[in-house]
Design a protein around this motif. Structure first.
Motif, short mmCIF file in Angstrom:
data_model
loop_
_atom_site.label_atom_id
_atom_site.label_comp_id
_atom_site.label_asym_id
_atom_site.label_seq_id
_atom_site.Cartn_x
_atom_site.Cartn_y
_atom_site.Cartn_z
N UNK A 51 17.88 39.51 -12.45
CA UNK A 51 19.31 39.23 -12.21
C UNK A 51 19.99 40.45 -11.60
N UNK A 52 20.77 40.32 -10.50
CA UNK A 52 21.43 41.46 -9.88
C UNK A 52 22.43 42.12 -10.83
N UNK A 53 22.66 43.41 -10.58
CA UNK A 53 23.55 44.18 -11.45
C UNK A 53 24.97 43.62 -11.46
N UNK A 54 25.38 43.08 -10.28
CA UNK A 54 26.77 42.61 -10.14
C UNK A 54 27.04 41.48 -11.13
N UNK A 55 26.03 40.57 -11.21
CA UNK A 55 26.24 39.44 -12.11
C UNK A 55 26.32 39.89 -13.57
N UNK A 56 25.46 40.90 -13.89
CA UNK A 56 25.46 41.39 -15.27
C UNK A 56 26.82 42.05 -15.59
N UNK A 57 27.34 42.82 -14.62
CA UNK A 57 28.64 43.47 -14.85
C UNK A 57 29.74 42.42 -14.99
N UNK A 58 29.63 41.32 -14.22
CA UNK A 58 30.65 40.28 -14.25
C UNK A 58 30.69 39.61 -15.62
N UNK A 59 29.48 39.46 -16.26
CA UNK A 59 29.46 38.87 -17.59
C UNK A 59 29.99 39.86 -18.63
N UNK A 60 29.81 41.18 -18.33
CA UNK A 60 30.33 42.17 -19.28
C UNK A 60 29.25 43.10 -19.82
N UNK A 61 27.97 42.84 -19.43
CA UNK A 61 26.87 43.70 -19.91
C UNK A 61 26.71 44.83 -18.90
N UNK A 62 27.27 46.02 -19.23
CA UNK A 62 27.26 47.10 -18.24
C UNK A 62 26.26 48.20 -18.59
N UNK A 63 25.91 48.38 -19.84
CA UNK A 63 25.14 49.56 -20.23
C UNK A 63 23.67 49.20 -20.41
N UNK A 64 22.96 49.00 -19.28
CA UNK A 64 21.53 48.73 -19.34
C UNK A 64 20.78 49.80 -18.56
N UNK A 65 19.47 50.04 -18.83
CA UNK A 65 18.74 51.04 -18.05
C UNK A 65 18.64 50.64 -16.58
N UNK A 66 18.33 51.61 -15.73
CA UNK A 66 18.18 51.35 -14.29
C UNK A 66 17.07 50.35 -14.05
N UNK A 67 17.22 49.56 -12.95
CA UNK A 67 16.19 48.56 -12.63
C UNK A 67 14.84 49.19 -12.33
N UNK A 68 14.84 50.49 -11.96
CA UNK A 68 13.59 51.24 -11.72
C UNK A 68 12.63 51.09 -12.90
N UNK A 69 13.18 51.05 -14.11
CA UNK A 69 12.33 51.01 -15.29
C UNK A 69 11.67 49.66 -15.49
N UNK A 70 12.14 48.62 -14.80
CA UNK A 70 11.47 47.32 -14.92
C UNK A 70 10.05 47.41 -14.41
N UNK A 71 9.81 48.26 -13.39
CA UNK A 71 8.45 48.49 -12.89
C UNK A 71 7.80 49.69 -13.57
N UNK A 72 8.59 50.75 -13.78
CA UNK A 72 8.00 51.99 -14.27
C UNK A 72 7.53 51.86 -15.71
N UNK A 73 8.27 51.07 -16.54
CA UNK A 73 7.90 50.95 -17.94
C UNK A 73 6.50 50.43 -18.16
N UNK A 74 6.15 49.27 -17.59
CA UNK A 74 4.79 48.76 -17.76
C UNK A 74 3.73 49.70 -17.20
N UNK A 78 0.59 51.23 -19.37
CA UNK A 78 -0.83 51.04 -19.04
C UNK A 78 -1.55 52.38 -18.89
N UNK A 79 -0.90 53.34 -18.23
CA UNK A 79 -1.52 54.67 -18.07
C UNK A 79 -1.71 55.31 -19.44
N UNK A 80 -0.69 55.12 -20.31
CA UNK A 80 -0.78 55.64 -21.68
C UNK A 80 -1.99 55.05 -22.40
N UNK A 81 -2.23 53.76 -22.22
CA UNK A 81 -3.37 53.10 -22.86
C UNK A 81 -4.68 53.71 -22.40
#
Lengths: 145, 181
Positions: A51-74, A78-81
């Motif tokens: 979901x784009x950031x704009x829509x999330x801000x419009x609903x009111x959810x503003x304090x989430x991590x950067x979208x970069x982490x959606x790829x970087x986290x997994x 895996x590297x940790x494993x």
């Protein structure tokens, strides 16, 4: 006073049932709840990633991590494993006593064991034998080769 | 003086020489296989080809000269400090035990252990890397309590013979040690 035999059996069986790994209705329920929670968590993660950031801000959810982490986290996970597998192997090798170490010959329990006198009709206490004795039995007598 | 062929734990062939000087003095020499010329040449070619490939991409001549220096120094260090030619165990009843390792460059390193410090020479099994091996070791007595073992000195560490070779050495050593006690 000794309890009646059937009561003793019931107590022992109930004590044993606590530790058995058999499938039990409670465990099935825990498993299904965990499965549902994992599916929900995955769906929410996908939602946040897509979901784009704009829509999330419009609903009111503003304090989430950067979208970069959606790829970087997994990727990090895996590297940790993989590193954990290598590290486990390495830790095992570090903890193995070297050939020159005293731990290959004896340890705290064998040094502090009690040696009873030899009575003829009594089964001797279970204890560690000295390595010199074992070597003589194995390698000096001709029956073992 | 008997010389026999055995194998070490990796399958390379080693040779054991038992020299009986007298009834209370015996010498055991385990000889490792010599440095293989083919292996040296293969490693040198690989290192130099790799250095040439790096030079081809970076056009830096220091890579080539450093590869040459590295190979030379590495070979000298290996011959002088790492590659063991033969290991000797000399047992003299009621006097002591002498261990000596002779390296490929001719260097010899010797240790002497007095008979009063020596508790026994035994074959022990221990975990080494990913397998369990038999090795011969000297148990050193505790100066305070003579029944306890204070330290362990493993023998024939570079050649690591297998059990058949160790049993021979063990039996000969025990003949001398039982007499000298």
């Amino acid at each position: 006073e000794a309890l009646p035999f059937r009561l003793q059996l019931k107590i022992r069986r109930s004590e044993m049932q606590v530790n058995s790994p058999s499938p039990v209705p409670e465990r099935a329920i825990y498993g299904f709840v965990l499965f549902l929670a994992a599916q929900l968590g995955f769906f929410l993660y996908l939602l946040w990633a897509v979901v784009p950031d704009v829509w999330l801000h419009w609903v009111g959810l503003t304090y989430w991590p950067q979208k970069y982490w959606a790829l970087a986290g997994p990727v990090y996970l895996l590297v940790c494993l993989v590193v954990c597998f290598v590290l486990l192997f390495g830790v095992n090798m570090i903890n193995t006593a070297p050939l020159a170490s005293l731990h290959n010959i004896s340890d705290a329990f064998s040094r502090s064991q009690r040696v009873d006198e030899d009575h003829a009709a009594v089964i001797p206490r279970l204890r560690d034998l000295s390595i010199s004795e074992i070597n003589q039995k194995f390698y000096l007598t001709q029956t073992h080769s | 003086m008997a010389e026999e062929e055995f194998t070490d734990i990796n399958g390379n062939s080693i040779s054991l020489e038992c020299h009986t000087h007298s009834s209370f003095c015996k010498e055991f020499t385990v000889t490792s296989p010599k440095l293989s010329l083919r292996r040296v040449m293969v490693i040198t070619c690989c290192v130099w080809l790799f250095a040439y490939a790096v030079f081809f991409f970076t056009a830096n001549t220091a890579v080539l000269s450093s590869a040459i220096i590295l190979t030379l120094v590495g070979m000298m260090v290996h011959i002088h400090f790492v590659k063991v030619d033969h290991e000797t165990l000399l047992v003299i009843g009621s006097l002591g035990v002498q261990l000596s390792s002779s390296y490929a460059s001719g260097r010899e390193s010797t240790t002497f252990i007095e008979m009063s410090k020596l508790k026994d020479i035994v074959i022990n099994e221990a975990i080494y890397m990913q397998s369990i091996i038999y090795y011969l070791c000297i148990l050193i007595k505790d100066p305070v309590d003579s029944e306890k073992v204070s330290s362990v000195v493993p023998l024939f560490q570079s050649s690591k013979p297998r059990l058949n070779c160790l049993v021979e050495v063990y039996r000969s050593c025990q003949e001398i040690l039982t007499e000298s006690r």
